[in-house]
Motif scaffolding. Structure first.
Motif, short mmCIF file in Angstrom:
data_model
loop_
_atom_site.label_atom_id
_atom_site.label_comp_id
_atom_site.label_asym_id
_atom_site.label_seq_id
_atom_site.Cartn_x
_atom_site.Cartn_y
_atom_site.Cartn_z
N TYR A 106 0.95 -1.28 -0.05
CA TYR A 106 -0.35 0.01 -0.11
C TYR A 106 0.76 1.31 0.04
O TYR A 106 0.30 2.37 -0.04
N SER A 108 2.20 3.94 -1.48
CA SER A 108 2.17 4.51 -2.74
C SER A 108 1.56 5.78 -2.44
O SER A 108 0.76 6.03 -1.26
N ALA A 109 1.70 6.87 -3.35
CA ALA A 109 0.88 8.09 -2.97
C ALA A 109 -0.53 8.33 -3.27
O ALA A 109 -1.17 9.06 -2.54
N PRO A 111 -3.26 5.70 -2.72
CA PRO A 111 -3.45 4.26 -2.34
C PRO A 111 -4.91 3.79 -2.95
O PRO A 111 -5.67 4.79 -3.35
#
Lengths: 165, 623
Positions: A106, A108-109, A111
Motif C-alpha cells: 500500500y 504509494s502516493a 492508495p
C-alpha cells in the motif's frame, strides 16, 4: 523473552513513535498491551524482528543520533526491516496489526480504495492505542473522563505523550 | 416453550423500540403479552457486545451485535447472509463489488441505487445503535401537502402528538432545554420541562456556533442549538450519567444512552410479558371474518438455522413491530393460501412502498485552530433553523448534525491518517506529497506533531436530507431464501429530483459555513458507485455521495383513509381491526428530524389504543 530484548524493543518503540518509554510502559503498569505487541512483533516478524533489534542495538552502541538510528531502520537495512518497524509503530498507535507485506503493497502516493487489511490485537490494545492520546482524547468507546469534560480543552499534549514528544 | 396453547392478550413481533415500549405499557396494564424476537434475546450484560466492538476491525453501527458480521469473528471476511436464519444488512456491503451479491449483502438490492441504511435483528432492535437524537418533528412536517404541495399530509398534527412526545421523552429520558427547542413552531405545554437538563455543547459546537453568528441562508437564520438527547445528564432510570465515550453509535459502554432493552426489561419485570428470542414470524393468519387469528413462527437454535421448531402464536391483538423492511416482508409473505395474494393489510396496495431514509450529505474539514474532537457524545448540537421554509415547495429540507468524532465517520480516522503518516500515504488528504515526491513517512516527535495537528482540528457536518416518498422505492420479496425457507427482502431505491436538490443546497451551506470558519474542506466523493449520483450545480456536473442515516421509514404509511394508507392514526390496520403495524414504517413522510422520538410517541399512543380495545367487551377483535 529476554528482558533486555523487551527493553530494547520499548526504547526502539519510543524513538519511532515519539512517545516516551515510561509512557509506553509505565512502571508497575498491569497493562498486557506492551507484552502483546512485543510478542506479536516477535512471532510475526521472525528473523526480521531479530535483525531489527540488532540494527537498533548496533546503532545505539555506536552512539548514533536518533535520526541516524531511524535511517538505519527505515532506509539502510532493507524493506523487510522498514515495514516491520512501521507495523510495530501502528500496533502502538492503533492496537491493530498491519502485516508488513500489506503495508509495503500500500505504500504509494495514491492508495487503492479501502484501508490496508489489519486485525485488532485485543480490546486493551484498541482502547490503549496512542493515536487517541496524541489527539488529546480517548478511544471511542472507552472514556475515563466525567460528564461535561467535552466542553473544556483537554490536558496538554505532553501530559499524554511524555517528555519524548 | 413454543407449544403452549396460551391465548395472549397481545402478540408482538419484534423487541425493538416500538415492540418493547408497547409491551411495557400493556404489561403495566395487566395484559398478557408474548413478544417474538427474530434474533438473540437480552444478554445479562453488554460485555460480549463491547468485546465484539473493540476487536472488530470495521467498527460499523452493526459491529457489536449478532449474528457476527465476520466469519470467523475478528477476521475481515463477511459472513454469508444466505447462511443466517435471521440475517441483517451492513454498511460494509455498499461497495460496487458487493452491494448486489446475495452472498455478501443481506438485502437483495435491485437498484438503481443502493439503500444505505441498516438494521438489527436482536432484542433491543436497531435502536441499540441509535445516536440518541430526540428531536420533535415540526408542525410543518405533518402537513407538507397542505403547506407546500409536496409529499403528503399526516393524519395527525403536531398538537395531536404533543402529549405523546412528552410521554416519550419521559420513557426514553431526554436531556434538553424546552426554551431552546421552541423553534419553527414547536411548542410545549405551559411549564413543561424535559426530564433532564441539556447536554453541554462541545468545543466543536462552539467553533461552528461562533462562526455562524449572524449568518443567514435564503433569508433564514443559521443557528446552532443543543440537540435533545436520549442520554443521561443526571442519573435516570437507574442508569449512569454520560461520560462522553464518543461511541453512542454503535454502543454506549455504560448505557448512559437509552436503548430499548431498558423498556424491554421493564416490560419483563411486570411479570406479564414473555419474550421468545430466536423466533421468526413467518406468516400472519387471517380468519374468515378478516381478523388476525394467529402468527406462525419458526424457531432456530444455531444462527445458521435450520428451523428446529415452530407453531402459531395466538392473541387477541397482534402488533408487528419489525420496522420498515421486515414488517412489509412479513405482510407480503402472508398470502393465506392465496386468499390474500398481495399480502395482509394490503388492500391499498401500499405495503412495501414509499421506502425512505434521510440520505445524508457528509462534509468534513480542518478548523484553523484545534476544536478537540473525539471527545464527548458523538453529537451534542446541530443547526435546526433550516428545516422549514417556503423553499420546501421546491427542494428537500435538512437538519445539520455537528459531529464530535473528527473524521471517524468520514474516513475511518484516526486509523486512516495514522497509517498515512507512518506508512507514507495520503488517503486522508493530510499528508500531501511534495512536488515530484512521495508523501512523508514520519517517526518520532514529527509524527506526534503532525498527527496531533491534524486530528485535533478535524470536524464534520452531516446533513440529514428529507427524502420524498416515492412508490418506485419499495420493499418486495426476492427469490433468494434464507435458511428458514423465507424469501429475503428485495429493495428498489433511488433519490428523487426533489431530494437531490436538497443535496445541492446542503453542499452550498456546508461550503458557506466552512468558509466563514476559515476551515479547509477535505470532503471527497468516490468514483461512481451504488451510493453516488451526479447533478448539475451552477452549470457544472457535480458528483454527490450519500450515506444512510439508519432511518428506515414509510413502507406501511398511516393516513386518513383506507384507500390512501395502510394504517390509521393509531397505527391500526384499516383491513384487520386487531392488527397494529407500528414503528417508522407508518410515517407518511420522513420529515426533517431523526425518527426515534416520534416512533416512541406513536408507540405510546398505540399502546393506549390497544388497552382500550382490549378492555372492550369483545376483547379486541372489534374496534
Amino acid at each position: 523473552m529476554a528482558s533486555d530484548s523487551m527493553s530494547q524493543f520499548v526504547n526502539l518503540s519510543a524513538l519511532l513513535t515519539g512517545i516516551s518509554a515510561d509512557k509506553l510502559v509505565p512502571p508497575l503498569s498491569p497493562s498486557p498491551v506492551p507484552q502483546l505487541i512485543f510478542t506479536t512483533a516477535q512471532q510475526r516478524g521472525g528473523a526480521t524482528f531479530v535483525t531489527l533489534l540488532g540494527v537498533y542495538a548496533d546503532a545505539v552502541a555506536q552512539g548514533r543520533t536518533d535520526a541516524q538510528i531511524a535511517a538505519a531502520v527505515f532506509s539502510d537495512n532493507g524493506a523487510d526491516v522498514c515495514y516491520l518497524a512501521r507495523s510495530i509503530m501502528l500496533a502502538w498507535y492503533l492496537g491493530s496489526w498491519y502485516d508488513p507485506k500489506v503495508l509495503q503493497a500500500y505504500n504509494s502516493a495514491t492508495p487503492p480504495p479501502g484501508p490496508p487489511a489489519s486485525t485488532v490485537l485485543s480490546s486493551e490494545a484498541y482502547t490503549q492505542g496512542w493515536a487517541w492520546n496524541v489527539a488529546q482524547a480517548h478511544a471511542m468507546g472507552y472514556s475515563n473522563y466525567t460528564f461535561g469534560y467535552w466542553g473544556k480543552p483537554p490536558p496538554a499534549l505532553s501530559d499524554f505523550t511524555g517528555a519524548a514528544s | 416453550m413454543s407449544s403452549a396453547p396460551t391465548v395472549y392478550d397481545a402478540v408482538i413481533v419484534g423487541a425493538g423500540a416500538s415492540g418493547s415500549i408497547i409491551a411495557k405499557q400493556l404489561g403495566l396494564a395487566g395484559k398478557k403479552v408474548l413478544v417474538l424476537e427474530a434474533g438473540a434475546g437480552v444478554p445479562p450484560n453488554i460485555n460480549a457486545f463491547m468485546q465484539r466492538f473493540y476487536t472488530s476491525v470495521a467498527k460499523t453501527p452493526e459491529s457489536p451485535y449478532t449474528p457476527d458480521l465476520f466469519t470467523p469473528p475478528g477476521s475481515g471476511d463477511l459472513t454469508d447472509p444466505s447462511t443466517l436464519a435471521a440475517g441483517r444488512p451492513t454498511v460494509l456491503t455498499l461497495r460496487a463489488d458487493n452491494w448486489q451479491d446475495p452472498h455478501q449483502a443481506y438485502l437483495i438490492q435491485q437498484g438503481p441505487k443502493a439503500f444505505a441504511s441498516t438494521y438489527e435483528r436482536v432484542a433491543g432492535g436497531t435502536m441499540r445503535h441509535w445516536l440518541g437524537t430526540s428531536l420533535r418533528f415540526l408542525p410543518s412536517d405533518f402537513e407538507m401537502q397542505t403547506k407546500y404541495r409536496q409529499e403528503v399530509d399526516w393524519p395527525l398534527s403536531y398538537a395531536d402528538l404533543d402529549p405523546w412526545y412528552g410521554a416519550a421523552e419521559s420513557e426514553i429520558g431526554v436531556s434538553a432545554n424546552a426554551a431552546e427547542q421552541s423553534f419553527l413552531g414547536i411548542t410545549f405545554p405551559p411549564g413543561y420541562s424535559y426530564p433532564m437538563q441539556a447536554i453541554p455543547h462541545s468545543l466543536v459546537d462552539d467553533a461552528v456556533d461562533a462562526a455562524t453568528r449572524g449568518m443567514t441562508w435564503e433569508g433564514l437564520p443559521v443557528n446552532v442549538t443543543g440537540t435533545p438527547a436520549g442520554r443521561n445528564s443526571q442519573p435516570y432510570q437507574n442508569r449512569r450519567v454520560c461520560a462522553g465515550n464518543t461511541n453512542c453509535i454503535p454502543i454506549c459502554p455504560i448505557q448512559a444512552k437509552y436503548d430499548p432493552s431498558v423498556s424491554l426489561n421493564a416490560a419483563l419485570d411486570t411479570g406479564n410479558v414473555t419474550l421468545w428470542p430466536q423466533t421468526v414470524a413467518s406468516h400472519v393468519r387471517i380468519a374468515d371474518d378478516g381478523t388476525v387469528s394467529g402468527i406462525d413462527y419458526l424457531q432456530y437454535q444455531q444462527v445458521s438455522g435450520p428451523a428446529t421448531g415452530g407453531g402459531t402464536a395466538v392473541g387477541k391483538i397482534y402488533v408487528i413491530a419489525a420496522h420498515a423492511i421486515e414488517t412489509p416482508r412479513l405482510l407480503l409473505m402472508s398470502t393465506n393460501d392465496g386468499r390474500y395474494p398481495h399480502g395482509v393489510a394490503n388492500s391499498s396496495g401500499l405495503v412495501g412502498q414509499n421506502l425512505m431514509d434521510h440520505p445524508l450529505y457528509l462534509a468534513w474539514a480542518l478548523a484553523p485552530q484545534p476544536v478537540w474532537p473525539y471527545r464527548g457524545p458523538l453529537a451534542t448540537a446541530g443547526i435546526e433553523s433550516l428545516r422549514d421554509g417556503d423553499f420546501r415547495s421546491e427542494r428537500a429540507a435538512f437538519r445539520i448534525e455537528i459531529g464530535n468524532e473528527g473524521w471517524n465517520f468520514a474516513i475511518g480516522d484516526p486509523d486512516t491518517t495514522t497509517v498515512d503518516f507512518i506508512n507514507g500515504m495520503n488517503a486522508s488528504g493530510l499528508n500531501p506529497p511534495p512536488a515530484g515526491g512521495a508523501p512523508a513517512a514520519l517517526w518520532g516527535s514529527a509524527l506526534v506533531a503532525a498527527l496531533n495537528d491534524g486530528l485535533s482540528r478535524q470536524f464534520r457536518l452531516g446533513f440529514l436530507v428529507e427524502q420524498s416518498p416515492e412508490s418506485s422505492n419499495y420493499v418486495s420479496l426476492s427469490d433468494e431464501l434464507d435458511p428458514l425457507g423465507l424469501p429475503r427482502p428485495a429493495i428498489h431505491y433511488d433519490l428523487s429530483d426533489y431530494t437531490k436538490k436538497g443535496f445541492v443546497a446542503a453542499k452550498q451551506v456546508a461550503d458557506a459555513i466552512f468558509a466563514r470558519m476559515g476551515a479547509t474542506q477535505f470532503t471527497t466523493v468516490p468514483a461512481e458507485g451504488p451510493t453516488t449520483f451526479d447533478y448539475v450545480v451552477d452549470g457544472q456536473p457535480t458528483r454527490f455521495r450519500y450515506f444512510g442515516a439508519g432511518h428506515i421509514v414509510g413502507t406501511y404509511r398511516m393516513g386518513s383513509e383506507k384507500n390512501n394508507s395502510v394504517v390509521d392514526a393509531d397505527q391500526r390496520s384499516w383491513d384487520h381491526p386487531n392488527l397494529f403495524l407500528v414503528g417508522s414504517g407508518t410515517f407518511p413522510t420522513v420529515t426533517t428530524a431523526n425518527p426515534t422520538l416520534t416512533i416512541a410517541a406513536l408507540s405510546l399512543k398505540t399502546a393506549k389504543a390497544i388497552v382500550e380495545q382490549l378492555n372492550q367487551p369483545s376483547g379486541g377483535a372489534d374496534r
